[in-house]
Scaffold this motif. Sequence first.
Motif, PDB file in Angstrom:
ATOM      1  N   GLU A  28      -9.376 -11.419   5.548  1.00 43.18           N
ATOM      2  CA  GLU A  28      -9.527 -10.411   4.478  1.00 43.18           C
ATOM      3  C   GLU A  28     -11.049  -9.892   4.025  1.00 43.18           C
ATOM      4  O   GLU A  28     -11.849 -10.594   4.137  1.00 43.18           O
ATOM      5  N   GLU A  57     -10.363  -2.747  -2.582  1.00 47.13           N
ATOM      6  CA  GLU A  57      -9.321  -3.519  -2.399  1.00 47.13           C
ATOM      7  C   GLU A  57      -9.649  -4.792  -1.255  1.00 47.13           C
ATOM      8  O   GLU A  57     -10.541  -4.413  -0.669  1.00 47.13           O
ATOM      9  N   GLN A  58      -8.896  -5.830  -1.369  1.00 44.04           N
ATOM     10  CA  GLN A  58      -8.782  -6.536  -0.157  1.00 44.04           C
ATOM     11  C   GLN A  58      -7.866  -6.284   0.603  1.00 44.04           C
ATOM     12  O   GLN A  58      -6.628  -6.063   0.494  1.00 44.04           O
ATOM     13  N   VAL A  59      -8.422  -6.068   1.888  1.00 43.93           N
ATOM     14  CA  VAL A  59      -7.228  -5.870   3.025  1.00 43.93           C
ATOM     15  C   VAL A  59      -7.180  -6.708   4.283  1.00 43.93           C
ATOM     16  O   VAL A  59      -8.338  -7.596   4.263  1.00 43.93           O
ATOM     17  N   LYS A  60      -6.351  -6.888   4.970  1.00 44.96           N
ATOM     18  CA  LYS A  60      -5.919  -8.010   5.819  1.00 44.96           C
ATOM     19  C   LYS A  60      -6.025  -7.365   7.281  1.00 44.96           C
ATOM     20  O   LYS A  60      -5.371  -6.344   7.581  1.00 44.96           O
ATOM     21  N   THR A 113      -6.544   2.528   9.158  1.00 48.57           N
ATOM     22  CA  THR A 113      -6.035   2.201   7.733  1.00 48.57           C
ATOM     23  C   THR A 113      -4.834   3.033   7.831  1.00 48.57           C
ATOM     24  O   THR A 113      -4.486   3.852   8.564  1.00 48.57           O
ATOM     25  N   GLN A 153       1.477  -0.925   6.068  1.00 45.28           N
ATOM     26  CA  GLN A 153       1.159  -1.130   4.658  1.00 45.28           C
ATOM     27  C   GLN A 153      -0.240  -0.831   4.438  1.00 45.28           C
ATOM     28  O   GLN A 153      -1.213  -0.920   5.160  1.00 45.28           O
ATOM     29  N   LYS A 154      -0.519  -0.345   3.017  1.00 49.38           N
ATOM     30  CA  LYS A 154      -2.016   0.183   2.824  1.00 49.38           C
ATOM     31  C   LYS A 154      -2.921  -1.177   2.833  1.00 49.38           C
ATOM     32  O   LYS A 154      -4.025  -1.022   2.674  1.00 49.38           O
ATOM     33  N   ASP A 155      -2.367  -2.258   2.682  1.00 44.92           N
ATOM     34  CA  ASP A 155      -3.279  -3.484   2.530  1.00 44.92           C
ATOM     35  C   ASP A 155      -3.617  -4.216   4.015  1.00 44.92           C
ATOM     36  O   ASP A 155      -3.939  -5.122   4.249  1.00 44.92           O
ATOM     37  N   GLU A 156      -3.047  -3.626   4.951  1.00 44.29           N
ATOM     38  CA  GLU A 156      -3.211  -3.945   6.430  1.00 44.29           C
ATOM     39  C   GLU A 156      -3.968  -2.925   7.105  1.00 44.29           C
ATOM     40  O   GLU A 156      -4.266  -1.878   6.878  1.00 44.29           O
TER      41      GLU A 156
END
Length: 805
Positions: A589, A595-598, A621, A563-566
């Motif tokens: 995060e 953006e905010q990513v985890k 990423t 996922q792009k947010d991971e």
Amino acid sequence: MLKNYFKIAWRNLLRNKLRTGIHILGLSIGIAICFLIFNVVTHSYSFDKFHPDGDRIYRVNTLTDWGDGDSYPNSGTPGPLNEVIKDEISGIEEKGKLYTLYNTLVAFPNTDKVFGRSDDVTFSDPGFFKIFPREWLAGNPETALLQPESLVISESSLHKYFPGSEASDVLGQEIMFVDSDSIYTKITGVVADYEENTDFIFNNFISLSTIRTEEQISWYGLHEWSSVNSSSQLFIKLDKGVSPESVDEAFEPLIAKNMEAQENGEYSTSFFTEPLSAMHFGQTYGSNSVSKTFLKGLVFIGLIILVLATLNFVNLETAQAISRSKEVGIRKTIGGTRFQLIFQFLAETFLIILVSSLLALGLVEALKILFKTYLPQNFTIDYFSSLNLLFYLAFPVLLTLITGIYPALILSNYDPQRALKGEKVRNGKFSLGVFLRKNLTVVQLSSSIAFIILVLVLNYQLKYVTSQPLGFEKEAVMYASLPFMSDPDKMVQLQDRFNQEGMVKGASLSGTLVSSTSLWTSIVRVPVDTTFEELSIQVMNVDSAFVGVNGIPLLAGNAKIDQKDEILVNAKFVKEAGFSSPEEALGAEIGYSQEQVKIIGVVADFHSRTLREEIRPLLFTYNPEYFRSVNVKLNSDQNLAAAKERLEEIYLSIYPYETAEFNFLDSQIDRFYQEDVKIKNVLGFACALAILISCLGLFGLSSFTIAQRTKEISIRKVLGATLQQILFLISKEYMILVGVSFLIAVFPAYYFLNDWLSGFNTRVSMPYLMFVLAGLGVMAICLLIVGIHSYVASQTNPAKVLKNE
């Protein structure tokens, strides 16, 4: 008279075959090395010298400084600079823009005619051909690149795409280029190829106005001042009398006006002009660039080899001058002038150098074969060029004067009365010849010791870095490049096909290799209490299989990034971000790319670049649109050649129009130190030559000087001296010379090695034992040569030597 000089000189050379052979071999090696290096240097400085007003042409470069010594020069410039440079900076006669493309597919539209991928495609504006004019075979140079989708091709592209066609016949023909999207172009011009050496490798020029929509401008990074890409290059031609320094100064207010990041203090940017003549030694478009430092090193090595050969000549000639004292006395007695004697001895020197020069031509061809991979691409030597003819006419004369003048002066200075009596040196008087011979021998030996030290330590360091654990598995991993902006579904299809093979342990997709020379950096915002702290990091674009395929240890969490947010991070990131453990970092995060990513996983530190650099905080990423490589881990005990062939077969089944070429990851990593290996090998070759030339000189000198002491050795034997005593008596002088040479060699060798080793983050401590081993090695060689001559002299029957006394 002149004929007699050379006839006598020739007879003297034939009479002393050992001395002549030593001189010719040593000097021919020195001349061959110098001639080859001379041609390499002149070839490197010949690029793009033919352009009109080349001294007024410059490339604008960008320097980005992130502080803490991290500064990155870049041959690219922001897109908006091209729009305002002529309006905002005075003194610019013309500007020309290139946006170079990489690995672009070339084809005829609506047909199956595909020409493969090419690196000689570029966007260009009309100003480029005004700065770099070409001969136009067809089309109007004023209008050829004005309209969007216009294309100018070179003569070589004409023959490639339209065999047998005339330039005027192809105007209006369509050619398709596939980059991020398909670009359909019409040929509006044909230009002749450059016949001279040039770094401009492009054969297909698409009009820059083709990039016109906001989406296209944004895609190519031409929309904002903060985007600097080495593909986006800007050339300027200055007005007469305008200095590049004034243009560099004029960039400062332009930067302050347009670059907000500069004001925010995140980093500082500056522009500077690079002369066209310097472009070949910087960032170029092909693989023709060369380091000026490397060239200077070659020149330095060539001069050392030549100086050693020259010193051999001077040393041996001054030593043998004693044996020719009676010849000088007789010549002077019958009316010979000193000038005639000097000319006679210089004629001998010239004949030796002339024969050496002819032999050097053959050695040059052998050296070209031996060092083919080290020479520039398409490097040839035109022996009948004006520069080479001048070299071969002037160099022997110059070398004759430098090499032969001192021995000639020594020989011609003998007093005839003392010479005919057999007196060589006045008792109790200082002998310049003996003093000079000892010092020249010291110079030769110290050069050999210094070369040996350099080679030993360079080899030791390179073996050390290549044996260090990298933090991942590099064995049995193969990779290939993917088509740029390929369909993600096709890439996954290829990955699945590889995973279905029994020989494959796993396959992954990524933006780059696990370890390469590429570097993608960014800034992340890490939460600290109620605020954020900025951290400079390295970024890698990978899929969920990347960590497993490359054998990177997982410290916490999981590596299934899809996922792009991971994101995944390494241990260095955890430490610098202020987390106490990898487990604590999980779920945190952070701010990345607005953006905010985890964080879902933490991997162990590994060397993603050369061991010259320290490990950086790293972020993985997931962005599948920009995957550029497919990585395949093979099972053990596989036939690697068969596996490579099978992988390429599968690749072509998915991408039939591409060129499938799989390479091994460990071979790529070995190329990190390719330049260092080149330096080591060149120094090793120079070391071997230095030792050979020094040994030749020492052999000739010791054979002559020991022959002068034959009577002394015989008398000592008669008086009861043992063989060991005689060998020690003769050898101790040379042991002292080697000791002095060692002390002289240590300092320059240490200085160079300390500077070179400091460039490695992972390095050995200075191995002083190797310094000692180099000195002992040279001493052993020296004692062996002297010992053999001494032993032969000591075995001579004293009765035969002393029968005339």
